[in-house]
Design a protein around this motif. Structure first.
Motif, PDB file in Angstrom:
ATOM      1  N   ASP A 356     -49.631  32.211  30.860  1.00  0.00           N
ATOM      2  CA  ASP A 356     -49.382  33.199  29.812  1.00  0.00           C
ATOM      3  C   ASP A 356     -48.730  34.415  30.459  1.00  0.00           C
ATOM      4  O   ASP A 356     -49.402  35.353  30.884  1.00  0.00           O
ATOM      5  N   PHE A 357     -47.411  34.407  30.503  1.00  0.00           N
ATOM      6  CA  PHE A 357     -46.688  35.451  31.223  1.00  0.00           C
ATOM      7  C   PHE A 357     -46.466  36.725  30.412  1.00  0.00           C
ATOM      8  O   PHE A 357     -46.193  37.775  30.995  1.00  0.00           O
ATOM      9  N   ASN A 358     -46.585  36.626  29.084  1.00  0.00           N
ATOM     10  CA  ASN A 358     -46.338  37.815  28.264  1.00  0.00           C
ATOM     11  C   ASN A 358     -47.583  38.338  27.568  1.00  0.00           C
ATOM     12  O   ASN A 358     -47.492  39.235  26.734  1.00  0.00           O
ATOM     13  N   GLY A 359     -48.744  37.778  27.900  1.00  0.00           N
ATOM     14  CA  GLY A 359     -50.005  38.317  27.409  1.00  0.00           C
ATOM     15  C   GLY A 359     -50.274  38.133  25.937  1.00  0.00           C
ATOM     16  O   GLY A 359     -51.089  38.860  25.363  1.00  0.00           O
ATOM     17  N   ASP A 360     -49.638  37.121  25.303  1.00  0.00           N
ATOM     18  CA  ASP A 360     -49.854  36.910  23.871  1.00  0.00           C
ATOM     19  C   ASP A 360     -50.882  35.818  23.589  1.00  0.00           C
ATOM     20  O   ASP A 360     -51.087  35.431  22.433  1.00  0.00           O
ATOM     21  N   GLY A 361     -51.528  35.301  24.653  1.00  0.00           N
ATOM     22  CA  GLY A 361     -52.544  34.283  24.486  1.00  0.00           C
ATOM     23  C   GLY A 361     -52.006  32.876  24.361  1.00  0.00           C
ATOM     24  O   GLY A 361     -52.767  31.933  24.143  1.00  0.00           O
ATOM     25  N   PHE A 376     -37.770  32.788  31.915  1.00  0.00           N
ATOM     26  CA  PHE A 376     -38.987  32.776  31.107  1.00  0.00           C
ATOM     27  C   PHE A 376     -38.737  32.073  29.776  1.00  0.00           C
ATOM     28  O   PHE A 376     -37.735  32.338  29.094  1.00  0.00           O
ATOM     29  N   PHE A 377     -39.668  31.186  29.408  1.00  0.00           N
ATOM     30  CA  PHE A 377     -39.598  30.474  28.138  1.00  0.00           C
ATOM     31  C   PHE A 377     -40.946  30.630  27.429  1.00  0.00           C
ATOM     32  O   PHE A 377     -41.896  29.899  27.725  1.00  0.00           O
ATOM     33  N   PRO A 378     -41.064  31.595  26.511  1.00  0.00           N
ATOM     34  CA  PRO A 378     -42.359  31.834  25.861  1.00  0.00           C
ATOM     35  C   PRO A 378     -42.766  30.665  24.964  1.00  0.00           C
ATOM     36  O   PRO A 378     -41.943  30.081  24.248  1.00  0.00           O
ATOM     37  N   GLY A 379     -44.068  30.337  25.013  1.00  0.00           N
ATOM     38  CA  GLY A 379     -44.609  29.295  24.156  1.00  0.00           C
ATOM     39  C   GLY A 379     -44.990  29.845  22.791  1.00  0.00           C
ATOM     40  O   GLY A 379     -45.281  31.033  22.643  1.00  0.00           O
ATOM     41  N   ASP A 380     -44.999  28.943  21.795  1.00  0.00           N
ATOM     42  CA  ASP A 380     -45.365  29.359  20.438  1.00  0.00           C
ATOM     43  C   ASP A 380     -46.782  28.941  20.067  1.00  0.00           C
ATOM     44  O   ASP A 380     -47.217  29.161  18.933  1.00  0.00           O
ATOM     45  N   GLY A 381     -47.509  28.339  21.022  1.00  0.00           N
ATOM     46  CA  GLY A 381     -48.865  27.898  20.750  1.00  0.00           C
ATOM     47  C   GLY A 381     -48.940  26.636  19.923  1.00  0.00           C
ATOM     48  O   GLY A 381     -50.032  26.186  19.557  1.00  0.00           O
ATOM     49  N   ALA A 382     -47.784  26.036  19.642  1.00  0.00           N
ATOM     50  CA  ALA A 382     -47.736  24.797  18.862  1.00  0.00           C
ATOM     51  C   ALA A 382     -46.953  23.712  19.585  1.00  0.00           C
ATOM     52  O   ALA A 382     -46.503  22.749  18.969  1.00  0.00           O
ATOM     53  N   GLY A 383     -46.784  23.884  20.904  1.00  0.00           N
ATOM     54  CA  GLY A 383     -46.155  22.849  21.703  1.00  0.00           C
ATOM     55  C   GLY A 383     -44.669  23.003  21.918  1.00  0.00           C
ATOM     56  O   GLY A 383     -44.003  22.049  22.358  1.00  0.00           O
ATOM     57  N   GLY A 413     -55.723  40.222  35.492  1.00  0.00           N
ATOM     58  CA  GLY A 413     -55.645  39.718  34.135  1.00  0.00           C
ATOM     59  C   GLY A 413     -54.258  39.295  33.699  1.00  0.00           C
ATOM     60  O   GLY A 413     -54.069  38.893  32.551  1.00  0.00           O
ATOM     61  N   ARG A 414     -53.297  39.328  34.611  1.00  0.00           N
ATOM     62  CA  ARG A 414     -51.928  38.925  34.300  1.00  0.00           C
ATOM     63  C   ARG A 414     -51.535  37.730  35.169  1.00  0.00           C
ATOM     64  O   ARG A 414     -51.980  37.617  36.307  1.00  0.00           O
ATOM     65  N   THR A 415     -50.695  36.873  34.619  1.00  0.00           N
ATOM     66  CA  THR A 415     -50.280  35.680  35.353  1.00  0.00           C
ATOM     67  C   THR A 415     -49.165  36.017  36.324  1.00  0.00           C
ATOM     68  O   THR A 415     -48.168  36.640  35.948  1.00  0.00           O
ATOM     69  N   ASP A 416     -49.344  35.596  37.570  1.00  0.00           N
ATOM     70  CA  ASP A 416     -48.400  35.862  38.654  1.00  0.00           C
ATOM     71  C   ASP A 416     -47.663  34.576  39.037  1.00  0.00           C
ATOM     72  O   ASP A 416     -48.038  33.474  38.638  1.00  0.00           O
ATOM     73  N   GLY A 433     -47.377  41.076  32.717  1.00  0.00           N
ATOM     74  CA  GLY A 433     -47.925  40.793  31.405  1.00  0.00           C
ATOM     75  C   GLY A 433     -46.927  40.912  30.281  1.00  0.00           C
ATOM     76  O   GLY A 433     -47.284  40.799  29.106  1.00  0.00           O
ATOM     77  N   ALA A 434     -45.652  41.107  30.632  1.00  0.00           N
ATOM     78  CA  ALA A 434     -44.605  41.244  29.626  1.00  0.00           C
ATOM     79  C   ALA A 434     -43.427  40.317  29.926  1.00  0.00           C
ATOM     80  O   ALA A 434     -42.316  40.542  29.443  1.00  0.00           O
ATOM     81  N   GLY A 435     -43.681  39.285  30.740  1.00  0.00           N
ATOM     82  CA  GLY A 435     -42.655  38.292  31.008  1.00  0.00           C
ATOM     83  C   GLY A 435     -41.796  38.558  32.221  1.00  0.00           C
ATOM     84  O   GLY A 435     -40.740  37.922  32.388  1.00  0.00           O
ATOM     85  N   HIS A 436     -42.247  39.466  33.097  1.00  0.00           N
ATOM     86  CA  HIS A 436     -41.485  39.775  34.304  1.00  0.00           C
ATOM     87  C   HIS A 436     -42.411  39.737  35.513  1.00  0.00           C
ATOM     88  O   HIS A 436     -43.634  39.821  35.377  1.00  0.00           O
ATOM     89  N   VAL A 437     -41.814  39.640  36.697  1.00  0.00           N
ATOM     90  CA  VAL A 437     -42.587  39.701  37.937  1.00  0.00           C
ATOM     91  C   VAL A 437     -41.949  40.707  38.886  1.00  0.00           C
ATOM     92  O   VAL A 437     -40.769  41.043  38.763  1.00  0.00           O
TER      93      VAL A 437
END
Length: 457
Positions: A356-361, A376-383, A413-416, A433-437
């Motif tokens: 979870d790179f952008n902290g949206d769960g 970065f490719f954000p997930g929609d929680g539906a696959g 608490g943020r993904t690295d 936590g917002a899609g960047h490193v």
């Protein structure tokens, strides 16, 4: 718990909870008075290092929370996940438990015959006394009642406190006793549900690295929670036993709360190796029926991509499509279809990881594109995933990097991201936590120490 009036079952906790609305959402009474006189049963085999780590992490917001409380929360959350329910179901259950018992598993009834985490009553048909102090049984009894009152997933919307009240039937018809604890429950559930992204192999609450060394041994590198790792030794007996294995990923695939390994064996079978929570794995068998079905697959990564509480696999198929394989929570996967529209769109991409790179769960994907950019490719929680842009400024900055994985290595608490650089050093890139490193420096002392390592997760 009484059918119409259970004020004494909740008032000792709830009366002290009715503080101002501005502070109540994450505040509960620091001590349940019953704990001074009642007998409390454990919620599992024992408190883990992960429980202690979560209690410490949340101490600034929930000063009353102990590792024992977290172990009871984990027992409840594990049952929610095992049933394939979402995190909201866990929020409802933990809101109830915090209100009723302050996350204490009482095995002596002080309010009529109410027992256990949920203060369920044998006289009202919830179960036997022995069953009600078993967190597995008690949680399932609560969830069964919730789903009976709210069929077809209708518990997924509406006021959480009202849902708790309808199931529990407390002495507070407006649900105010539950409402004051919704915020605290959300904090606890989020920490337990996320954990360390399925990368805590030794149960200390810190994300670790696992790798195939140059001699084809599966080796553990325990994390210190501050962005560094150390030597942890072999995870599997024997020498060179992983020769010919291709691709490696990690997660909790059998819903036992321990990090496992999944790999493609030399015969292109997707194979499961359950973790023991102490830094070792054992044989778990095939995750997919048939032999050689994974020939030509490139890259594996793991996470809960469809939001059902179970760990899934995402992989690039032989035709360069990003494909989902939903997990069943028992060490197997099935076909889930494309995660990205179009055919062959992932041609030329190198290395794949998830978190979870952008902290949206929701679980996202990160990869090196054909031009050596970390994308970065954000997930929609539906696959499915969509385009999220660059995670690191500049173009082609990741040229020569080898191997990539993701977890919360610095416990913020943020993904690295962790990666092996062109000089064979293991490097940390902390997430924002917002899609960047950003740059985090070496995770292991020395220079070029990761030469010859063939995979990391």
């Amino acid at each position: 718990m009484k059918k119409t009036a259970c004020a004494s079952a909740t008032a000792l906790v709830s009366l002290a909870l009715l503080t101002s609305a501005a502070t109540a959402s994450a505040t509960v009474e620091t001590t349940d008075a019953r704990a001074l006189t009642a007998s409390v049963a454990p919620c599992g085999p024992g408190v883990t290092g992960a429980d202690t780590a979560i209690a410490n992490q949340l101490h600034g917001q929930l000063t009353w929370l102990t590792a024992t409380h977290v172990s009871c929360a984990r027992a409840v959350v594990n049952q929610v996940r095992a049933r394939g329910l979402t995190e909201r179901a866990a929020d409802i259950a933990i809101t109830t438990v915090i209100t009723e018992t302050h996350l204490n598993n009482y095995n002596v009834a002080l309010d009529h015959d109410s027992l256990g985490l949920f203060q369920q009553r044998p006289s009202q048909g919830w179960g036997t006394p022995a069953q009600l102090v078993d967190p597995v049984y008690a949680t399932n009894a609560f969830l069964n009642s919730m789903q009976s009152f709210y069929p077809n997933g209708s518990w997924g919307s509406g006021d959480i406190a009202d849902i708790c009240q309808r199931v529990q039937r407390s002495a507070f018809p407006d649900g105010s006793n539950y409402r004051v604890n919704v915020g605290a429950a959300s904090l606890v559930v989020d920490a337990v549900w996320r954990g360390t992204g399925g990368h805590d192999f030794n149960g200390d609450g810190r994300a670790d690295i696992v790798a195939w060394d140059p001699y084809s041994n599966l080796t553990l590198f325990p994390g210190d929670g501050a962005g560094h790792v150390s030597w942890g030794g072999a995870m599997w007996p024997g020498a060179g036993e992983w020769t010919g294995y291709k691709e490696l990923t990690a997660g909790d695939f059998n819903s036992d709360g321990r990090a496992d390994i999944v790999a493609l064996d030399p015969y292109s079978n997707l194979t499961f190796f359950p973790g023991d929570g102490a830094g070792h794995v054992s044989w778990g068998g095939a995750m997919w029926p048939g032999a050689g079905e994974w020939t030509g697959y490139k890259e594996l990564t793991a996470g809960d991509f469809n939001g059902d509480g179970r760990t899934d696999i995402a992989a690039w198929d032989p035709y360069s499509n990003l494909t989902l394989f939903p997990g069943d929570g028992a060490g197997h996967v099935s076909w889930g279809g494309a995660m990205w529209p179009g055919a062959g769109e992932w041609t030329g991409y190198k290395e794949l990881t998830a978190g979870d790179f952008n902290g949206d769960g929701r679980t996202d994907v990160a990869a090196w594109d054909p031009y050596s950019n970390l994308t970065f490719f954000p997930g929609d929680g539906a696959g499915h995933v969509s385009w999220g842009g660059a995670m690191w400024p500049g173009a082609g900055e990741w040229t020569g990097y080898k191997k990539l994985t993701a977890a919360d290595y610095n416990n913020d608490g943020r993904t690295d991201i962790a990666a092996i650089d062109p000089g064979s050093n293991l490097i940390l890139f902390p997430g924002d936590g917002a899609g960047h490193v950003g740059w985090g420096g070496g995770m292991w002392p020395g220079t070029g120490e990761w030469t010859g390592y063939k995979a990391i997760t």
